[in-house]
Motif scaffolding. Structure first.
Motif, PDB file in Angstrom:
ATOM      1  N   ASP A 541       0.815  -1.217   0.000  1.00 39.55           N
ATOM      2  CA  ASP A 541       0.000   0.000   0.000  1.00 39.55           C
ATOM      3  C   ASP A 541       0.843   1.260   0.000  1.00 39.55           C
ATOM      4  O   ASP A 541       0.306   2.362  -0.037  1.00 39.55           O
ATOM      5  CB  ASP A 541      -0.918   0.008   1.221  1.00 39.55           C
ATOM      6  CG  ASP A 541      -2.122  -0.902   1.012  1.00 39.55           C
ATOM      7  OD1 ASP A 541      -2.727  -1.317   2.018  1.00 39.55           O
ATOM      8  OD2 ASP A 541      -2.436  -1.189  -0.158  1.00 39.55           O
ATOM      9  N   ASP A 789      -3.422   9.569  -6.380  1.00 42.36           N
ATOM     10  CA  ASP A 789      -2.277   9.393  -5.493  1.00 42.36           C
ATOM     11  C   ASP A 789      -1.061   9.914  -6.257  1.00 42.36           C
ATOM     12  O   ASP A 789      -0.589   9.258  -7.181  1.00 42.36           O
ATOM     13  CB  ASP A 789      -2.128   7.912  -5.141  1.00 42.36           C
ATOM     14  CG  ASP A 789      -1.013   7.641  -4.142  1.00 42.36           C
ATOM     15  OD1 ASP A 789      -0.007   8.398  -4.130  1.00 42.36           O
ATOM     16  OD2 ASP A 789      -1.104   6.667  -3.388  1.00 42.36           O
ATOM     17  N   ASN A 796      -6.996   5.921  -6.937  1.00 46.44           N
ATOM     18  CA  ASN A 796      -7.671   4.919  -6.120  1.00 46.44           C
ATOM     19  C   ASN A 796      -9.167   5.063  -6.313  1.00 46.44           C
ATOM     20  O   ASN A 796      -9.739   6.121  -6.039  1.00 46.44           O
ATOM     21  CB  ASN A 796      -7.335   5.109  -4.635  1.00 46.44           C
ATOM     22  CG  ASN A 796      -5.927   4.640  -4.320  1.00 46.44           C
ATOM     23  OD1 ASN A 796      -5.504   3.579  -4.750  1.00 46.44           O
ATOM     24  ND2 ASN A 796      -5.189   5.446  -3.578  1.00 46.44           N
TER      25      ASN A 796
END
Lengths: 876, 292
Positions: A541, A789, A796
């Motif tokens: 992540d 992002d 996302n």
């Protein structure tokens, strides 16, 4: 028990009736040892005016004879009209028959019966026998079988005879000169051949005649074995081969039956009664296979020529099957190979295969013991065609698969059976891109993608009817599975399993109507894997995380010594009422070591008990109520049960499954049935939201769910020229990942599943079959928006709605198949065109989003695919 | 023997109709989805923090590349908030934002990193640092004269939002942003501020000149306690308002992408190249073009 028999020779009204011929031994443990017998033959009344007009006729009937020899059902399948049909029916109903018999006693049978109306020949004047001056042998084109009972007539004379068991005949006093021989048989096309008969010599002929329909020869038998399961659907190989869109694969046909959901892209995933694909078990001769389809999903890993039947059990099955919450597909390979050796070569747009089967014995002892053997192999060639389309680029896709089989059956007394079966398969896929092509911005995800899976098994089967009350079966097996996945130089996962097992069962009948069956189903083996990755799971992540490659291996063993005990209770002494209680004790022990265990030797053991009870009651002949209930528990998948540095706490998943149904046999060839089912799942294995890496379990038994629905099927058996069935499933399947979370639709929930398929034999060995499918679209979770992002350089996507609250559009597909069979003296050639998706529906399979989730498009399923193929069969 | 030919004939007729190939185009096809390099609406393409890796208590300035080909964005809101420990972003800084650090054009974004952010961490963790999220939101025209802006009632389908992680650490070799020195077209340097004249439908190799000195070598302390010397591996992402980009990404040392000019003469637009060093550092340049 009701059995179907193959076509029998026509009966002439003017000759003593011939007995109906029984089939070759069935694949089951109760073959017919004595066919039905005519005890009293009744001559029919000729319809008014027909005898005077010199009209002859043959009426073909389908007769169901019960265990007492009474005619239970009678149907005209080929009418002659003009009153002959009614006269034949009246005569047959007045006849007396002795029932067919197996070792267990009389059984009901269904067989075809030809009633002929022919004029009696006039008694020849008694005179001194003339010498034989014409003799010959009659054989069937294609099969090369020597034909018995063929009528041999010389035109212009009253000379008539029939061929004997060896296909030979002889005639005396044939007039000298040209003689026209006419061969007449209701199952063959009449042949005329003119020969010259010379004084003082014997004219010898070798003639070939053609069957009216070779497809009947391929139906060895469609039968129902002892019905121990509530819902078992058995499809013959002849039907299977002719369903369009299935590429002739017997296991793909499962998806046309009730309870089986449609798999994406036709990949062949078995999604049965709302269960995950991995929840259903596929068995070959009692041994479970890890996968059953090649990577294209179009064909299974077994040659169709080796398959005798495929039993589909969507639920309500007995304790002999375990380790699964979903359905069962039980593939049975042939238990007898062709007495006359034959070789088959087939090819289509996907692959090419060869197959040989035959019996080997001492030529000097034709009735002596014979060893039976079959050998098959297949190889795909998609990887040879794809480069033709990519030769101007450096992109390459190479999918490739192969499978191979060898089976041997030993010559043993009829109460015993021994076979050894070796088979294996390998699937490989490689996708490579040019060196200067960036597969995304991540330097660790560049390079070729490669995946490989291979598996081999050796299965030995021994059965012995020790007495009329005791039967033993023993099936040891061993095999190896190998898988490999890699991406570039940074990611790799390799694993290897050596798996062995023993299945054994005793059938003991202490008193009539009670059968006690203890059994064991033992599995065990060792496993090994090696994992390498450029990034840790915990860093997935975080796009800015400094990457440290991670790698670990693992090894260990597993043991699962399941045992079961069940009873078949027949309170009425026969199959009209069958109650089957049983219990299965399941256990597994997993040993693990290596780096995945942080150097420790760890073990975990789990055990469970599955009680089940099934019942079938034929309360009126041809009408059956069926019910089942019980527990079906399933151990974790290998990747779910391995602990990371600790003993995994993941245990069995569980389903309580119940069903209630009704079956009705409307006629010897038409039946329908309906099933209602309900399944309650708990202890489902889900991803652990609190997983933090090594030392914690990535999975937990935290989920639950349910599935319920109705299944209907109507079927016309493959008798005569037509076969087909219609199936419809109405169902719903739900899941929940934790008690405090919302219920959502199962990812493959399909409310309506409708499928219709039919085939018809046209004249001159043409065939036509069609299939139509309509299926509700799979659930879908739409994304509403995306947030960028800036470090990872992607959006996302997120959804503000619950999971699986919308659906993809419905699936709609029509497929056609045309085939033609050419028959020559010693071989046959079948050509076919299989048109998949002839009406080019959109059929979205999943939704694809653009980079910021502001747009979406459907990725469509299989387009129109014309599969052209041919198959050559040679009799040796 | 009689054959029901009428049944077979009917079957064949139905089959023939069914065999008609019907091309159904009612659903969008994947090939019609907008590509990631295409900029036809407001898009946040990059965010730069200076310094790229500040220390606790240090002042950080920001700039954002928010491409707005149609002039829809009037202001840019900057908010800073704590980041999830796993390096993810969760749902970013929403509603209960801790600190508004800028509202362009009125207020340039400035942020002072918390002095106590690394308190309680061990040596390795202090060198590795912690994240602070900075959310950047491009807003449509708002009445900025109002004393308070009701951010909760803004329709976020009309805004372009994104976030960036700021690594706050005591690293011995803190990261610096890469530096793009200039642009090229077919190997020739383009003067800063110039407009690239292109022919309709022609292919051009558009490139950037990266200052190699900004490809940093740095020290990394592994989980097992070893110190490794590593070198950055930057990459470039390419965007265009028109035409077609053949390679959305190029990995260092490949710093050129093939771009096909639009077919329509007179078309004007912009190309962007954004360089990232995979450690949070970013820089960009733009090329304005006109089709002859």
């Amino acid at each position: 028990m009701t059995l179907f028999l193959a076509l029998i020779p026509a009966l002439a009204q003017d000759a003593p009736a011939e007995q109906p011929a029984p089939t070759a031994d069935s694949a089951e443990e109760l073959p017919i040892i004595e066919g039905p017998q005519i005890l009293e033959y009744i001559e029919a009344e000729w319809p008014p005016g027909t005898k005077e007009a010199g009209e002859e006729a043959v009426v073909k009937l389908l007769i169901e004879l019960d265990e007492t020899g009474e005619v239970a059902n009678l149907e005209v399948v080929e009418a002659a009209g003009k009153g002959f049909d009614e006269a034949a029916v009246d005569a047959v109903l007045a006849m007396k028959f002795a029932p067919a018999r197996t070792e267990a006693g009389p059984v009901s049978v269904v067989f075809e019966f030809a009633y002929g109306f022919r004029f009696e020949e006039e008694e020849p004047e008694v005179e001194a026998p003339k010498p034989v001056n014409l003799e010959g042998r009659i054989r069937e084109m294609g099969t090369r079988n020597e034909l018995e009972g063929i009528n041999v007539v010389i035109d212009g004379t009253d000379l008539l005879t029939k061929t004997g068991p060896d296909g030979r005949f002889e005639l005396r006093g044939v007039p000298l000169g040209d003689a026209t021989i006419r061969l007449i048989s209701p199952d063959h096309i009449t042949l005329e051949k003119t020969v010259e008969v010379v004084e003082g010599e014997v004219t010898i002929v070798d003639l070939w005649i053609r069957s009216t329909s070779y497809r009947d020869n391929e139906i060895v038998g469609v039968y129902e074995r002892k019905r121990e399961e509530v819902t078992r659907r058995t499809i013959s190989m002849e039907e299977i081969r002719r369903i369009p869109g299935t590429f002739g694969d017997p296991i793909k046909v499962i998806q046309t039956l009730p309870g089986a959901a449609r798999s994406p892209f036709g990949t062949g995933l078995l999604i049965i009664r709302g269960s995950n694909p991995e929840d259903s078990g596929v068995y070959v001769d009692g041994v479970r296979l890890p996968i059953i389809y090649h990577l294209t999903g179009t064909t299974s890993v077994l040659s169709p020529e080796l398959v005798e039947s495929v039993d589909y059990l969507p639920g309500g099955y007995g304790v002999q099957y375990g380790r699964s919450m979903g359905g069962v597909v039980d593939v049975k390979t042939k238990r007898k190979f062709s007495e006359q050796g034959r070789m088959i070569w087939g090819t289509d747009i996907l692959d090419s295969q060869v197959f040989f089967e035959g019996q080997l014995g001492n030529k000097k002892k034709p009735d002596g013991p014979k060893h039976q053997i079959a050998v098959g192999a297949r190889r795909s060639y998609i990887d040879l065609f794809i480069p033709l389309f990519t030769r101007n680029t450096q992109f390459q896709i190479k999918p490739y698969y192969t499978d191979y089989q060898v089976k041997y059956i030993a010559p043993l007394p009829s109460n015993q059976h021994f076979s050894a079966f070796f088979y294996g398969f390998q699937d490989t896929l490689k996708v490579s891109t040019p060196d200067d092509f960036a597969q995304g911005p991540d330097a660790d995800t560049q390079g070729s993608l490669r995946t490989k899976y291979a598996s081999q098994r050796v299965v030995v089967n021994y059965e012995n009817d020790l007495s009329d009350k005791l039967t033993l079966s023993l099936t040891p097996n061993i095999g190896v599975d190998y898988s490999s996945f890699g991406l570039g130089d940074e990611f790799a996962l390799d694993s290897r399993n050596v798996v062995g097992g023993v299945r054994s069962e005793l059938r003991f009948t202490p008193v009539q109507g009670v059968e006690i069956i203890p059994g064991i189903d033992f599995m065990g083996g060792s496993w090994w894997f090696d994992f390498r990755s450029a990034v840790r799971f915990s860093d997935l992540d975080d796009p800015l995380a400094e990457r440290e490659p991670v790698g670990f291996d693992g090894r260990g063993s597993f043991w699962s010594p399941d045992a079961y005990l069940k009873a078949n209770l027949r309170p009425l002494g026969d199959d009209r009422l069958l109650i089957t209680p049983g219990v299965r004790l399941q256990a597994y022990t997993l040993f693990q070591g290596g780096e995945v265990s942080d150097g420790q030797k760890l073990s975990v053991t789990n055990f469970q008990a599955d009680p089940r009870v099934l019942a079938r009651w034929e309360f009126i002949k041809g009408n059956t109520i069926k019910a089942a209930t019980g527990f079906y528990q399933q151990p974790p998948q290998p990747q779910e049960s391995i602990g990371l540095g600790r003993v995994s706490a993941v245990g069995y998943e569980r389903a309580w499954s119940s069903s209630l149904g009704f079956e009705q046999q409307l006629s010897p060839s038409i039946k329908w049935d309906i099933d209602l089912f309900y399944k309650d799942f708990d202890n489902l294995i889900v991803f652990n939201e609190q997983w933090t890496g090594f030392g914690t379990d990535p999975f937990v038994n935290g989920g639950d769910g349910r599935a319920y629905g109705m299944e209907i099927m109507a079927r016309h058996e493959p008798t005569g020229r037509f076969f087909g069935w219609v199936s419809y499933t109405l169902s719903r399947s739900e899941r929940r990942d934790a008690p405090d979370q919302d219920v959502y639709l199962f990812d493959f929930d399909q409310t309506h599943i409708f499928s219709a398929q039919a085939g018809y034999d046209l004249p001159a060995d043409f065939g036509l079959s069609a299939q139509f499918q309509y299926v509700t679209g799979n659930p879908d979770t739409p994304f509403n928006a995306g947030i960028y992002d800036a470090d990872a350089d992607f959006y996302n996507g997120f959804s503000t709605g619950p999971r699986n609250t919308t659906r993809l559009p419905a699936f709609f597909q029509t497929s056609l198949r045309f085939d033609k069979l050419w028959t020559f003296k010693t071989w046959q050639l079948e050509t076919y065109v299989d048109l998949l998706n002839t009406v080019r529906g959109v059929n979205p399979e999943f939704r694809l989003y653009n980079y910021d989730y502001s747009q979406s498009a459907f990725v469509r399923g299989l387009p129109f695919i014309p599969n052209i193929g041919l198959e050559a069969k040679f009799w040796l | 023997m009689r054959y029901p030919l009428h049944r077979a004939t009917l079957f064949l007729c139905i089959s023939s109709l069914s065999a008609c190939v019907i091309n159904n185009n009612k659903f969008t096809r994947p090939r019609d989805l907008e590509d990631s390099w295409s900029v036809t609406k407001p898009r946040l393409l990059a965010v730069q923090a200076v310094p790229a890796e500040p220390r606790p208590g240090e002042v950080v300035s920001f700039r954002a590349l928010l491409a707005d080909p149609n002039g829809e964005i009037e202001s840019i809101l900057w908010i800073a908030c704590p980041s999830p420990d796993d390096g993810g972003t969760g749902f970013g800084c929403i509603a209960d934002s801790e600190e508004v650090i800028g509202l362009q054009p009125l207020q340039q974004p400035i942020y002072t990193t918390p002095l106590d952010l690394l308190d309680g961490l061990d040596e390795r963790a202090r060198q590795e640092g912690r994240y602070v999220l900075v959310q950047v939101t491009g807003l449509p025209p708002l009445d900025l004269t109002e004393p308070e802006i009701d951010f909760e009632n803004i329709d976020f389908n009309e805004v372009e939002a994104g976030y960036k992680r700021i690594i706050i650490s005591e690293a011995t070799t803190p990261n610096n942003n890469p530096a793009l020195l200039g642009t090229t077209a077919d190997g020739a340097d383009l003067p800063p501020g110039s407009v690239l004249e292109v022919d309709p439908g022609q292919d051009y190799d558009i490139g950037v000149i990266l200052d190699d000195r900004t490809i940093e070598e740095y020290l990394y302390l592994t989980r097992e306690g070893f110190v490794e010397q590593r070198t950055e591996e930057p990459y470039v992402t390419w965007y265009a308002t028109a035409g077609e980009v053949a390679e959305p990404y190029t990995l260092y040392p490949f710093l050129e992408a093939t771009w096909t000019a639009p077919e329509e003469p007179g078309t004007e637009g912009t190309l962007w190249a954004v360089a990232r060093d995979r450690r949070g550092g970013q820089d960009w340049l733009e090329i304005n073009f006109r089709v002859r």
